[in-house]
Design an enzyme around this catalytic site. Structure first.
Site, PDB file in Angstrom:
ATOM      1  N   ASP A  16     -10.766 -10.628  -2.043  1.00 29.52           N
ATOM      2  CA  ASP A  16     -10.501  -9.189  -1.874  1.00 29.52           C
ATOM      3  C   ASP A  16     -11.047  -8.705  -0.529  1.00 29.52           C
ATOM      4  OD1 ASP A  16      -9.638  -6.648  -2.555  1.00 29.52           O
ATOM      5  OD2 ASP A  16     -10.539  -6.669  -4.531  1.00 29.52           O
ATOM      6  N   HIS A 209     -13.836  -0.699  -7.162  1.00 28.91           N
ATOM      7  CA  HIS A 209     -14.034  -0.441  -5.728  1.00 28.91           C
ATOM      8  C   HIS A 209     -14.925   0.787  -5.615  1.00 28.91           C
ATOM      9  CE1 HIS A 209     -11.256  -3.314  -3.720  1.00 28.91           C
ATOM     10  NE2 HIS A 209     -10.834  -3.427  -4.969  1.00 28.91           N
ATOM     11  N   CYS A 240      -7.573  -3.279  -0.573  1.00 33.01           N
ATOM     12  CA  CYS A 240      -6.203  -3.792  -0.689  1.00 33.01           C
ATOM     13  C   CYS A 240      -5.415  -3.362   0.535  1.00 33.01           C
ATOM     14  CB  CYS A 240      -5.553  -3.242  -1.956  1.00 33.01           C
ATOM     15  SG  CYS A 240      -3.816  -3.696  -2.088  1.00 33.01           S
ATOM     16  N   ASN A 249     -15.179  -3.391  -2.588  1.00 38.12           N
ATOM     17  CA  ASN A 249     -15.549  -3.548  -3.996  1.00 38.12           C
ATOM     18  C   ASN A 249     -17.003  -3.142  -4.190  1.00 38.12           C
ATOM     19  OD1 ASN A 249     -13.565  -5.922  -3.307  1.00 38.12           O
ATOM     20  ND2 ASN A 249     -13.396  -5.582  -5.493  1.00 38.12           N
TER      21      ASN A 249
HETATM   22  N1  COA Z   1       2.921 -18.365  -1.640  1.00 41.37           N
HETATM   23  C1  COA Z   1       3.486 -18.652  -0.446  1.00 41.37           C
HETATM   24  N2  COA Z   1       4.702 -18.225  -0.095  1.00 41.37           N
HETATM   25  C2  COA Z   1       5.390 -17.483  -0.995  1.00 41.37           C
HETATM   26  C3  COA Z   1       4.847 -17.160  -2.246  1.00 41.37           C
HETATM   27  C4  COA Z   1       3.554 -17.615  -2.548  1.00 41.37           C
HETATM   28  N3  COA Z   1       2.976 -17.333  -3.722  1.00 41.37           N
HETATM   29  N4  COA Z   1       5.765 -16.439  -2.918  1.00 41.37           N
HETATM   30  C5  COA Z   1       6.835 -16.328  -2.118  1.00 41.37           C
HETATM   31  N5  COA Z   1       6.601 -16.959  -0.958  1.00 41.37           N
HETATM   32  C6  COA Z   1       7.503 -17.092   0.195  1.00 41.37           C
HETATM   33  C7  COA Z   1       8.902 -17.478  -0.196  1.00 41.37           C
HETATM   34  O1  COA Z   1       9.012 -18.869  -0.341  1.00 41.37           O
HETATM   35  C8  COA Z   1       9.706 -16.963   0.971  1.00 41.37           C
HETATM   36  O2  COA Z   1       9.515 -17.826   2.056  1.00 41.37           O
HETATM   37  P1  COA Z   1      10.654 -17.995   3.203  1.00 41.37           P
HETATM   38  O3  COA Z   1      10.788 -16.660   3.846  1.00 41.37           O
HETATM   39  O4  COA Z   1      10.054 -19.015   4.109  1.00 41.37           O
HETATM   40  O5  COA Z   1      11.863 -18.432   2.463  1.00 41.37           O
HETATM   41  C9  COA Z   1       8.978 -15.682   1.314  1.00 41.37           C
HETATM   42  O6  COA Z   1       7.636 -15.839   0.828  1.00 41.37           O
HETATM   43  C10 COA Z   1       9.608 -14.480   0.665  1.00 41.37           C
HETATM   44  O7  COA Z   1       9.724 -14.729  -0.730  1.00 41.37           O
HETATM   45  P2  COA Z   1      10.191 -13.628  -1.768  1.00 41.37           P
HETATM   46  O8  COA Z   1      10.152 -14.235  -3.117  1.00 41.37           O
HETATM   47  O9  COA Z   1      11.466 -13.000  -1.300  1.00 41.37           O
HETATM   48  O10 COA Z   1       9.000 -12.656  -1.704  1.00 41.37           O
HETATM   49  P3  COA Z   1       8.814 -11.253  -0.990  1.00 41.37           P
HETATM   50  O11 COA Z   1       9.047 -11.291   0.469  1.00 41.37           O
HETATM   51  O12 COA Z   1       9.520 -10.231  -1.791  1.00 41.37           O
HETATM   52  O13 COA Z   1       7.232 -11.103  -1.234  1.00 41.37           O
HETATM   53  C11 COA Z   1       5.300 -11.731  -2.506  1.00 41.37           C
HETATM   54  C12 COA Z   1       6.696 -11.160  -2.533  1.00 41.37           C
HETATM   55  C13 COA Z   1       4.725 -11.486  -3.885  1.00 41.37           C
HETATM   56  C14 COA Z   1       5.378 -13.201  -2.204  1.00 41.37           C
HETATM   57  C15 COA Z   1       4.477 -11.024  -1.390  1.00 41.37           C
HETATM   58  O14 COA Z   1       4.673  -9.637  -1.476  1.00 41.37           O
HETATM   59  C16 COA Z   1       3.020 -11.317  -1.507  1.00 41.37           C
HETATM   60  O15 COA Z   1       2.599 -12.458  -1.304  1.00 41.37           O
HETATM   61  N6  COA Z   1       2.189 -10.326  -1.811  1.00 41.37           N
HETATM   62  C17 COA Z   1       0.755 -10.551  -1.955  1.00 41.37           C
HETATM   63  C18 COA Z   1       0.088  -9.245  -1.986  1.00 41.37           C
HETATM   64  C19 COA Z   1      -1.416  -9.380  -2.056  1.00 41.37           C
HETATM   65  O16 COA Z   1      -1.995 -10.437  -1.985  1.00 41.37           O
HETATM   66  N7  COA Z   1      -2.042  -8.209  -2.180  1.00 41.37           N
HETATM   67  C20 COA Z   1      -3.448  -8.102  -2.198  1.00 41.37           C
HETATM   68  C21 COA Z   1      -4.067  -8.490  -3.473  1.00 41.37           C
HETATM   69  S1  COA Z   1      -3.866  -7.354  -4.802  1.00 41.37           S
HETATM   70 ZN    ZN Z   2      -9.633  -5.147  -5.542  1.00 38.80          ZN
END
Ligand code: COA
Ligand code: ZN
Length: 316
Positions: A16, A209, A240, A249
């Protein structure tokens, strides 16, 4: 106060916290911090997250961090995942537990993981299947459980329906996250009073947090309701990237100090934790919000000024 003898803390600073640092923390320093934290006796560490490197570039080295840490028996190592792709990576990297994330607010869920809550829950179903096949427990966190920076109030009925889906897909623990520090202690008690009897057998965690200085009061309220698991972050790192106004946090060493002062056991070496916090400040290059690093423990004593010392009457 009705206090438990013992609570368990999960350190989340390297996830985080490091996810939102302006500069990329080199992999070997992340590993050093995780190893220092486990050496304090920390029972659980959320090491990193397996998310899209485009979304969270600061944690793009998740595999390398997991591969580099020393595994201390007695510490469980987990990582945050938003979908089954993340779960496969986390399992391959050797996590003990899978931590999932979905928000109780549609707006925040879209901002955070680009999915509606319903879409997220479908992906988390697949995530749980990956975890089940690998024999890894799932702990499901719910962002914005007590309020959303975009939508405001989150109705408890909505929160309950998200909890229901997560419990049905096999989560053994539920983490209620106050992502932007909107919760207050009375609300925490009210929400827990509503949820806890409806989901017997679930392990509840409060993820706080300290954005509005209510993190420890909220933890005390949850402890009085019987919650025994709390997330915290070394030095008070955290926030975040997809929730405006999010800040750190609850600070791990401040919480461990508070619990210790009240006689609640955590199994964590507070002095080692304070040293670790100092090292993290060095690594991030700034002073962190934690208070105990600055003030010292409550047992700290100061010399009386000359002229006063001699006049203190002997204890009768
Ligand atoms: N790890 C690595 N790559 C990932 C992944 C994961 N868990 N999930 C998806 N991807 C990749 C896909 O393979 C794709 O890759 P490409 O562009 O090379 O083909 C790309 O990311 C987009 O995938 P898609 O399924 O269309 O996802 P998106 O662009 O809609 O994003 C998440 C969705 C969930 C992957 C993204 O928003 C994310 O990782 N969010 C994390 C948020 C976070 O950590 N917030 C803080 C903590 S609360
Ligand atoms: Zn948090």
């Amino acid at each position: 106060m009705k206090l438990p003898e013992r609570v368990a803390i999960c350190e989340v600073g390297t996830r985080d916290g490091f996810q939102i640092e302006p500069e990329f923390i080199p992999t070997e320093l992340k590993i050093e911090v995780v190893d220092r934290l486990s050496a304090t006796g920390m029972p659980r560490i959320e090491v990193t997250s397996f998310v899209s490197a485009k979304a969270v570039p600061m944690l793009r080295d998740a595999e390398a961090v997991m591969a580099g840490i020393k595994r201390r028996p007695g510490t469980r190592y987990s990582a945050l995942v938003p979908n089954d792709k993340g779960a496969v990576r986390a399992v391959d990297a050797g996590v003990d537990d899978i931590h999932t994330v979905v928000s109780a607010s549609e707006s925040h869920n879209l901002a955070n993981v680009n999915m509606t809550i319903a879409e997220s829950l479908v992906r988390l179903e697949a995530t749980a299947q990956v975890a089940r096949r690998a024999g890894k427990p799932v702990y499901a966190g719910i962002s914005c459980s007590f309020g959303c920076p975009f939508e405001g109030e989150v109705p408890v009925a909505r929160l309950e329906s998200v909890v229901r889906r997560l419990v049905d897909l096999g989560a053994q623990g539920i983490g209620l996250a106050d992502t932007t520090g909107m919760a207050n202690p009375a609300q925490v008690a009210r929400v827990l009073e509503h949820l806890m009897p409806r989901f017997p057998g679930v392990e509840w965690t409060l993820h706080t947090h300290d954005t509005r200085a209510m993190a420890i009061p909220n933890i005390l309220a949850a402890m009085e309701m019987g919650v025994g698991h709390f997330d915290a972050s070394i030095g008070g790192l955290g926030g975040c990237p997809f929730a405006p106004g999010a800040s750190g946090n609850v600070c791990t060493e401040d919480l461990v100090h508070c619990l210790g002062a009240m006689g609640v056991e955590t199994g964590i070496d507070l002095d080692a934790l304070i040293e670790t916090s100092r090292r993290v400040q060095e690594i991030v290059g700034r002073v962190l919000p934690g208070q105990i690093v600055k003030a010292g423990k409550w047992t700290r004593r100061y010399a009386l000024p000359d002229g006063v010392r001699e006049r203190v009457p002997a204890p009768s």
